[in-house]
Design a protein around this motif. Sequence first.
Motif, short mmCIF file in Angstrom:
data_model
loop_
_atom_site.label_atom_id
_atom_site.label_comp_id
_atom_site.label_asym_id
_atom_site.label_seq_id
_atom_site.Cartn_x
_atom_site.Cartn_y
_atom_site.Cartn_z
N VAL A 123 -9.29 3.80 3.74
CA VAL A 123 -10.12 4.99 3.50
C VAL A 123 -9.58 6.21 4.24
O VAL A 123 -10.28 7.19 4.41
N SER A 124 -8.35 6.15 4.69
CA SER A 124 -7.66 7.33 5.22
C SER A 124 -6.31 7.40 4.51
O SER A 124 -5.75 6.37 4.12
N ALA A 127 -3.77 4.39 3.79
CA ALA A 127 -3.44 4.14 2.38
C ALA A 127 -1.93 4.13 2.18
O ALA A 127 -1.40 3.32 1.40
N GLN A 168 -4.97 9.92 -2.58
CA GLN A 168 -6.35 10.37 -2.51
C GLN A 168 -7.21 9.63 -3.51
O GLN A 168 -8.37 9.29 -3.23
N VAL A 204 -7.97 6.33 -1.99
CA VAL A 204 -8.94 6.49 -0.91
C VAL A 204 -10.36 6.65 -1.45
O VAL A 204 -11.31 6.03 -0.95
#
Length: 416
Positions: free
Chosen positions: A159-160, A164, A300, A303
């Motif tokens: 989740v960063s 990732a 992104q 994420v």
Amino acid sequence: MTLVAIGINHKTASVSLREKVAFGPDILTDALKSLADQTRTGEAVILSTCNRTELYTNQVECDRLIQWLSQFHNLSEAELRECIYLHTGQSAVQHLLRVSAGLDSLVLGEPQILGQIKQAFADAKRVGTIAHTLDRLFQHTFKVAKRIRTETEIGSSAVSVAFAAVNLARHIFDDLSRSRVLLVGAGETIELVARHLSEQGVTNMVVANRTLARAEGMAAEFGGRAVTLPQIPEHLAEADIVISSTASPLPILGKGMVENALKARRHQPMLLVDIAVPRDIESEVADLENAYLYTVDDLQGIVEKNMASRLEAAEQAELIAHEQSSEFMSWLRSLDSVATIRAFRSQSEAVKADALARAQERLASGADPEAVMLELANKLTNKLIHSPTQALSKAARSGDLDSLELLRAALGIDDN
């Protein structure tokens, strides 16, 4: 017995205040001893990280804890009260369980906080501010945190962007520990990438940065080598993985540079991850054979998808935390009941001993045994029912039917 948790975190206080309230290793021992002195049980744990400072104690008033914290750090109590949160009883237990599972973290589900809680517990144990209650609470916390990690997906997805990027590399290369990595930049994002790579066993890292001193500092921490940006062409061919994040307004790695490196590698594939905005790597690099380029936009999307997965897992984790906080409170209440039963038995034994001693004195003085036994029975009965009778009368007079019913059940009163 009342458990208490007070603290500040990234949601309630500024970085400057969090820095002032932090407990470094040099003052932690004295702080724990001083805090434990504020309680009736001598139990205390201090959790202090870059994002939070929390105090866990029992048998102490919340106001006294806030006063102690402000005095210890020589801070305004009014300033602290604006940012502080407090929990007591089951709320304190549930808060600790949520924190340990990463449900209260800046990055939802991050695993580092559990290790920090374990260290805080170990520090308190070393200093001697852990006894039965907090020992049981923190052991329970570790068990529940493990269960949440096992039964939910709270920490399974990146989740960063930094994580990732490393996760992407881990899926492409079977064994990251054997990979050679070139990191371009030396800011917070690249430092986080380096940390994640190190956790995956990567030891062959080259850090390239505009300022060599900054690159050397990071490279030294992770056992790598430092170079300047103009030296990148000399090292690019050695890299299996290139991850870049600088503040450069122009691309640093061009198509020609990467093409030359691939030729020198005899066309062994190269993974390039560009997490800079603006881009560090020319988009045309993606057209090269054996060059696999991913941008921040690609990551992104991963994420955002993973964050949705974690939010769903967080709902499951919250239910477990609530359920397990109730279970701990049941155990804590059982301690109170044991103490109450022990006190009740002791009091009853004292009444019996006193009545028996009087009866024996009368028998020894020649009194009629039947009369002595009758008096003993009457006095013993009157003394034993005195307090319950008063409680029943008080409940009846005030119309407190719930207490009246509870007393009837406790005394075994049956209408039949």
